[in-house]
Enzyme design. Structure first.
Site, PDB file in Angstrom:
ATOM      1  N   HIS A   1     111.460 -11.601 -15.687  1.00  0.00           N
ATOM      2  CA  HIS A   1     110.770 -12.589 -16.521  1.00  0.00           C
ATOM      3  C   HIS A   1     109.247 -12.514 -16.363  1.00  0.00           C
ATOM      4  O   HIS A   1     108.726 -11.987 -15.379  1.00  0.00           O
ATOM      5  CB  HIS A   1     111.255 -14.006 -16.197  1.00  0.00           C
ATOM      6  CG  HIS A   1     110.893 -14.463 -14.813  1.00  0.00           C
ATOM      7  ND1 HIS A   1     109.642 -14.943 -14.477  1.00  0.00           N
ATOM      8  CD2 HIS A   1     111.621 -14.516 -13.674  1.00  0.00           C
ATOM      9  CE1 HIS A   1     109.613 -15.267 -13.199  1.00  0.00           C
ATOM     10  NE2 HIS A   1     110.807 -15.002 -12.681  1.00  0.00           N
TER      11      HIS A   1
ATOM     12  N   GLU B   1     118.383 -16.537 -10.471  1.00  0.00           N
ATOM     13  CA  GLU B   1     117.716 -16.127  -9.233  1.00  0.00           C
ATOM     14  C   GLU B   1     118.500 -16.621  -8.019  1.00  0.00           C
ATOM     15  O   GLU B   1     119.272 -17.588  -8.109  1.00  0.00           O
ATOM     16  CB  GLU B   1     116.283 -16.678  -9.224  1.00  0.00           C
ATOM     17  CG  GLU B   1     115.462 -16.338  -7.976  1.00  0.00           C
ATOM     18  CD  GLU B   1     115.274 -14.834  -7.750  1.00  0.00           C
ATOM     19  OE1 GLU B   1     116.283 -14.121  -7.636  1.00  0.00           O
ATOM     20  OE2 GLU B   1     114.109 -14.400  -7.639  1.00  0.00           O
TER      21      GLU B   1
END
Length: 206
Positions: free
Chosen positions: A10, A83
């Protein structure tokens, strides 16, 4: 004919700039730089006919590829790509120099103790376990010849170890930066890396 996986981290968030750990529990958005990085990536790869775009369930990954979704590419979000959880430390600044527990856990991972975790967090083994159903999904979808997967730094390291059959203790070998690209080919049995830590799309003027 091999299938192609574009594996993307990201774009930048304010937490990245401040050195604050986000993990799976902090659902932050991209900052101005992150949005610019996303625009640069789309400028470089918007022509690619992706059959599917996969993201984690966290907004910073979807925001990084939103232009592809706006262009009509099918999208799936999977929490298995989230994550790693850093537990009670999420939302705080962690550095090797200042944090003994963090230093000890990372050293343990590199030494092979990949079941270790920060207080309240996940181990790499647990992250790997929740990624496996998504990996099997990706492998099984033969009709998806070219896919884009946007996820997170530590989780991406774990995923790359799994795809390439490395032990999780090797994950530090897969460096990452905001909006970096790993491009892989999948023959149906074996994954190979074609582009390693590619940021050429971010070096274009503008």
């Amino acid at each position: 004919m091999p299938r192609t996986i574009f594996l993307l981290r990201h774009g930048q968030t304010d937490f990245n700039v401040q050195g604050i750990v986000q993990g799976s529990g902090i659902d932050s958005s991209l900052n101005e730089m992150g949005r610019r990085q996303a625009a640069q990536f789309y400028a470089a790869y918007g022509h690619v006919p992706f059959d599917k775009v996969y993201t984690s369930a966290l907004r910073r990954t979807q925001e990084s590829v939103q232009r592809f979704l706006d262009a009509g590419h099918p999208h799936e979000a999977h929490a298995g790509l989230n994550e790693i959880s850093w537990g009670v430390r999420e939302g705080t600044r962690i550095t090797l120099e200042e944090d003994a527990e963090y230093r000890e856990v990372l050293a343990g991972w590199a030494a092979g103790s990949t079941d270790g975790r920060l207080t309240g967090g996940e181990s790499p083994e647990e992250v790997a376990a929740r990624q496996r159903p998504v990996i099997e999904l990706l492998k099984s979808r033969d009709d998806e010849r070219t896919v884009l997967v946007c996820m997170h730094g530590r989780a991406m390291r774990v995923l790359l170890c799994q795809l390439l059959n490395y032990p999780l203790s090797y994950m530090e070998g897969f460096e990452h930066s905001n909006l970096c690209l790993y491009k892989l080919e999948f023959t149906g049995t074996v994954f190979t890396i074609k582009n390693f830590l590619d940021v050429s799309h971010l070096q274009v003027a503008g």
